[in-house]
Design a protein around this motif. Structure first.
Motif, PDB file in Angstrom:
ATOM      1  N   ARG A 177      22.896  19.550 -17.067  1.00 43.05           N
ATOM      2  CA  ARG A 177      23.157  20.999 -17.063  1.00 43.05           C
ATOM      3  C   ARG A 177      21.906  21.777 -16.683  1.00 43.05           C
ATOM      4  O   ARG A 177      21.973  22.798 -15.981  1.00 43.05           O
ATOM      5  CB  ARG A 177      23.666  21.454 -18.431  1.00 43.05           C
ATOM      6  CG  ARG A 177      25.097  21.030 -18.720  1.00 43.05           C
ATOM      7  CD  ARG A 177      25.681  21.790 -19.904  1.00 43.05           C
ATOM      8  NE  ARG A 177      25.053  21.418 -21.162  1.00 43.05           N
ATOM      9  CZ  ARG A 177      25.457  20.411 -21.933  1.00 43.05           C
ATOM     10  NH1 ARG A 177      26.483  19.661 -21.565  1.00 43.05           N
ATOM     11  NH2 ARG A 177      24.846  20.151 -23.067  1.00 43.05           N
TER      12      ARG A 177
ATOM     13  N   VAL B 197      21.427  21.561 -12.908  1.00 38.57           N
ATOM     14  CA  VAL B 197      22.406  22.435 -12.248  1.00 38.57           C
ATOM     15  C   VAL B 197      21.984  23.897 -12.369  1.00 38.57           C
ATOM     16  O   VAL B 197      22.053  24.664 -11.396  1.00 38.57           O
ATOM     17  CB  VAL B 197      23.810  22.208 -12.853  1.00 38.57           C
ATOM     18  CG1 VAL B 197      24.775  23.325 -12.463  1.00 38.57           C
ATOM     19  CG2 VAL B 197      24.359  20.855 -12.401  1.00 38.57           C
ATOM     20  N   SER B 198      21.530  24.297 -13.541  1.00 32.12           N
ATOM     21  CA  SER B 198      21.072  25.685 -13.740  1.00 32.12           C
ATOM     22  C   SER B 198      19.887  26.008 -12.842  1.00 32.12           C
ATOM     23  O   SER B 198      19.772  27.119 -12.309  1.00 32.12           O
ATOM     24  CB  SER B 198      20.688  25.909 -15.208  1.00 32.12           C
ATOM     25  OG  SER B 198      21.819  25.788 -16.036  1.00 32.12           O
TER      26      SER B 198
ATOM     27  N   ILE C 116      21.213  26.562  -9.283  1.00 32.12           N
ATOM     28  CA  ILE C 116      21.915  27.851  -9.208  1.00 32.12           C
ATOM     29  C   ILE C 116      20.913  29.007  -9.214  1.00 32.12           C
ATOM     30  O   ILE C 116      21.047  29.966  -8.436  1.00 32.12           O
ATOM     31  CB  ILE C 116      22.906  27.992 -10.381  1.00 32.12           C
ATOM     32  CG1 ILE C 116      24.078  27.019 -10.199  1.00 32.12           C
ATOM     33  CG2 ILE C 116      23.431  29.429 -10.490  1.00 32.12           C
ATOM     34  CD1 ILE C 116      25.007  26.947 -11.395  1.00 32.12           C
TER      35      ILE C 116
ATOM     36  N   SER D  48      27.789  32.601  -4.504  1.00 40.59           N
ATOM     37  CA  SER D  48      28.675  31.546  -4.979  1.00 40.59           C
ATOM     38  C   SER D  48      29.947  31.569  -4.135  1.00 40.59           C
ATOM     39  O   SER D  48      30.246  32.568  -3.471  1.00 40.59           O
ATOM     40  CB  SER D  48      29.035  31.763  -6.447  1.00 40.59           C
ATOM     41  OG  SER D  48      29.734  32.995  -6.599  1.00 40.59           O
TER      42      SER D  48
ATOM     43  N   SER E 196      32.254  31.104  -9.083  1.00 39.85           N
ATOM     44  CA  SER E 196      31.280  30.218  -9.711  1.00 39.85           C
ATOM     45  C   SER E 196      30.600  29.335  -8.679  1.00 39.85           C
ATOM     46  O   SER E 196      31.200  28.952  -7.678  1.00 39.85           O
ATOM     47  CB  SER E 196      31.970  29.336 -10.761  1.00 39.85           C
ATOM     48  OG  SER E 196      31.051  28.397 -11.307  1.00 39.85           O
ATOM     49  N   TYR E 197      29.334  29.006  -8.957  1.00 40.43           N
ATOM     50  CA  TYR E 197      28.620  28.047  -8.121  1.00 40.43           C
ATOM     51  C   TYR E 197      29.024  26.607  -8.475  1.00 40.43           C
ATOM     52  O   TYR E 197      28.777  25.698  -7.698  1.00 40.43           O
ATOM     53  CB  TYR E 197      27.103  28.173  -8.344  1.00 40.43           C
ATOM     54  CG  TYR E 197      26.484  29.447  -7.823  1.00 40.43           C
ATOM     55  CD1 TYR E 197      26.004  29.538  -6.518  1.00 40.43           C
ATOM     56  CD2 TYR E 197      26.354  30.564  -8.642  1.00 40.43           C
ATOM     57  CE1 TYR E 197      25.406  30.697  -6.050  1.00 40.43           C
ATOM     58  CE2 TYR E 197      25.758  31.732  -8.188  1.00 40.43           C
ATOM     59  CZ  TYR E 197      25.290  31.791  -6.886  1.00 40.43           C
ATOM     60  OH  TYR E 197      24.701  32.945  -6.432  1.00 40.43           O
ATOM     61  N   LYS E 198      29.610  26.415  -9.654  1.00 44.79           N
ATOM     62  CA  LYS E 198      29.844  25.067 -10.169  1.00 44.79           C
ATOM     63  C   LYS E 198      31.251  24.561  -9.861  1.00 44.79           C
ATOM     64  O   LYS E 198      32.235  25.278 -10.040  1.00 44.79           O
ATOM     65  CB  LYS E 198      29.606  25.029 -11.684  1.00 44.79           C
ATOM     66  CG  LYS E 198      28.163  25.281 -12.073  1.00 44.79           C
ATOM     67  CD  LYS E 198      27.879  24.940 -13.520  1.00 44.79           C
ATOM     68  CE  LYS E 198      28.445  25.940 -14.474  1.00 44.79           C
ATOM     69  NZ  LYS E 198      28.008  25.681 -15.859  1.00 44.79           N
TER      70      LYS E 198
ATOM     71  N   THR F 181      33.336  21.513 -11.269  1.00 47.17           N
ATOM     72  CA  THR F 181      33.284  20.551 -12.364  1.00 47.17           C
ATOM     73  C   THR F 181      34.153  19.332 -12.075  1.00 47.17           C
ATOM     74  O   THR F 181      35.257  19.455 -11.565  1.00 47.17           O
ATOM     75  CB  THR F 181      33.756  21.207 -13.669  1.00 47.17           C
ATOM     76  OG1 THR F 181      33.019  22.419 -13.885  1.00 47.17           O
ATOM     77  CG2 THR F 181      33.563  20.287 -14.856  1.00 47.17           C
TER      78      THR F 181
ATOM     79  N   TRP G 167      28.732  18.082 -12.276  1.00 45.19           N
ATOM     80  CA  TRP G 167      29.054  19.181 -11.375  1.00 45.19           C
ATOM     81  C   TRP G 167      28.510  18.971  -9.965  1.00 45.19           C
ATOM     82  O   TRP G 167      27.456  18.357  -9.784  1.00 45.19           O
ATOM     83  CB  TRP G 167      28.444  20.499 -11.893  1.00 45.19           C
ATOM     84  CG  TRP G 167      28.922  20.888 -13.246  1.00 45.19           C
ATOM     85  CD1 TRP G 167      29.989  21.676 -13.565  1.00 45.19           C
ATOM     86  CD2 TRP G 167      28.332  20.500 -14.495  1.00 45.19           C
ATOM     87  NE1 TRP G 167      30.110  21.795 -14.924  1.00 45.19           N
ATOM     88  CE2 TRP G 167      29.104  21.084 -15.528  1.00 45.19           C
ATOM     89  CE3 TRP G 167      27.243  19.710 -14.843  1.00 45.19           C
ATOM     90  CZ2 TRP G 167      28.821  20.911 -16.871  1.00 45.19           C
ATOM     91  CZ3 TRP G 167      26.945  19.523 -16.183  1.00 45.19           C
ATOM     92  CH2 TRP G 167      27.733  20.127 -17.186  1.00 45.19           C
TER      93      TRP G 167
ATOM     94  N   VAL H 141      27.229  21.699  -7.057  1.00 47.40           N
ATOM     95  CA  VAL H 141      26.799  23.099  -6.996  1.00 47.40           C
ATOM     96  C   VAL H 141      27.015  23.583  -5.564  1.00 47.40           C
ATOM     97  O   VAL H 141      26.497  22.984  -4.620  1.00 47.40           O
ATOM     98  CB  VAL H 141      25.324  23.265  -7.390  1.00 47.40           C
ATOM     99  CG1 VAL H 141      24.951  24.748  -7.430  1.00 47.40           C
ATOM    100  CG2 VAL H 141      25.045  22.612  -8.745  1.00 47.40           C
TER     101      VAL H 141
END
Length: 325
Positions: free
Chosen positions: A58, A61-62, A65, A75, A79-81, A83, A103, A105
């Protein structure tokens, strides 16, 4: 008193505008420093080899982003994610592991042509690696942090830097660009396979997928290798001619599509380029570390990929899928 106040405010405004201009100019350039900063973060001991699932995943991923947002990359939708769940590989006979949530991205840079902006070039790189090893992909029996500097912190850092330069020059884009950092590639191309089965755009609108996997170890002969150049019109010729202006000597294969996330796209009849700088003894071992990255060479590879995108997405370059044996 009022005159002095407004005079100072005027000069402060000019200074801020000047700083803003310098910021934009800085973002336009792909720099060795930023490439290194990204790889240092991604390969840090705290990130424990970027294994899929959990808090560290996570955090990575953050980070991606945050950098997309900083560059102004949008995005896709809300969302950019993207899942998905990943079944983790184990050695034959070992106890199976639980599936984990991870995820992809996804960022978007929209093109400007009213029609061509509905077509996409995908630029991708996987951000995951092998954790502390011990799995079927590890080439070492050591249980130690597998830093994955070349594989594939190099591709991830290149993705982030090229994204900045594309954003700075987005007015020149006709086609749109999707930027995708794939998860769980080391577990069997899981992120890219999930993407093509659950694409955010119709697959027929993806005209080229460029994948960067291990682009940090340019050799003394300046060889940059690629497979799949024959999967779109005049691709072999294009990739050869883009090399010399950057002092690169491309080793271009029309076919040889295999080994990384671009395979998932090729299997869906999408043109691909799989770009890398070659194998080395540190592949999938704890010794794949940041001190072995050739940052000057990596910057050249980034410029090469950027030039390729601008040729295809910055024009009405004819694109169609060509099957290769």
């Amino acid at each position: 008193m009022y005159k002095e106040f407004y005079r100072r405010r005027f000069y402060i405004t000019l200074l801020l505008i000047g700083l803003g201009v310098n910021f934009l100019i800085a973002q336009e350039e792909i720099t060795e420093k930023e490439l290194k900063d990204h790889i240092v973060f991604l390969t840090s001991n705290k990130n424990s080899g970027r294994y899929p699932g959990g808090k560290i995943n996570r955090k990575i991923v953050s980070y991606i982003i945050k950098d997309f947002k900083k560059a102004g990359v949008s995005s896709f939708n809300e969302s950019y994610k993207q899942t998905f769940t990943a079944k983790l590989r184990v050695k034959k006979g070992a106890i199976p592991k639980k599936e984990v949530k991870t995820w992809n991205v996804i960022g978007l840079i929209e093109g400007n042509d009213p029609e061509l902006k509905k077509e996409y070039v995908v630029l991708g790189a996987h951000y995951d690696h092998l954790g502390t090893g011990g799995g079927p992909s590890s080439k070492s029996d050591k249980i130690a942090i597998h830093h994955g500097a070349d594989d594939n912190a190099s591709g991830t850092s290149a993705l982030l830097e090229i994204a900045e330069k594309l954003m700075a020059n987005k007015s020149a884009l006709k086609r749109s660009v999707l930027l995708v950092a794939f998860g769980a590639e080391e577990q069997g191309l899981l992120g890219s396979r999930y993407f093509v089965e659950n694409s955010v755009v119709p697959l027929s609108q993806i005209k080229l997928m460029i994948n960067m996997d291990m682009v940090g170890r340019l050799n003394g002969e300046n060889h940059v290798y690629m497979g799949g150049a024959g999967t779109f019109p005049n691709g072999v010729e294009l990739m050869k001619e883009l090399g010399p202006p950057l002092n690169l000597s491309p080793i271009v294969h029309a076919g040889s599509v295999g080994g990384s996330d671009h395979v998932s796209f090729y299997e869906k009849n999408i043109s691909v380029l799989g770009i890398h700088t070659g194998g080395h003894p540190q592949y999938h071992t704890p010794e794949d570390t940041v001190d072995l990255i050739n940052f000057k060479g990596q910057k050249k590879v980034c410029e090469y990929v950027y030039s390729t995108i601008m040729k295809v997405a910055g024009s009405d370059y004819k694109m169609e899928f060509i099957y290769q044996e």
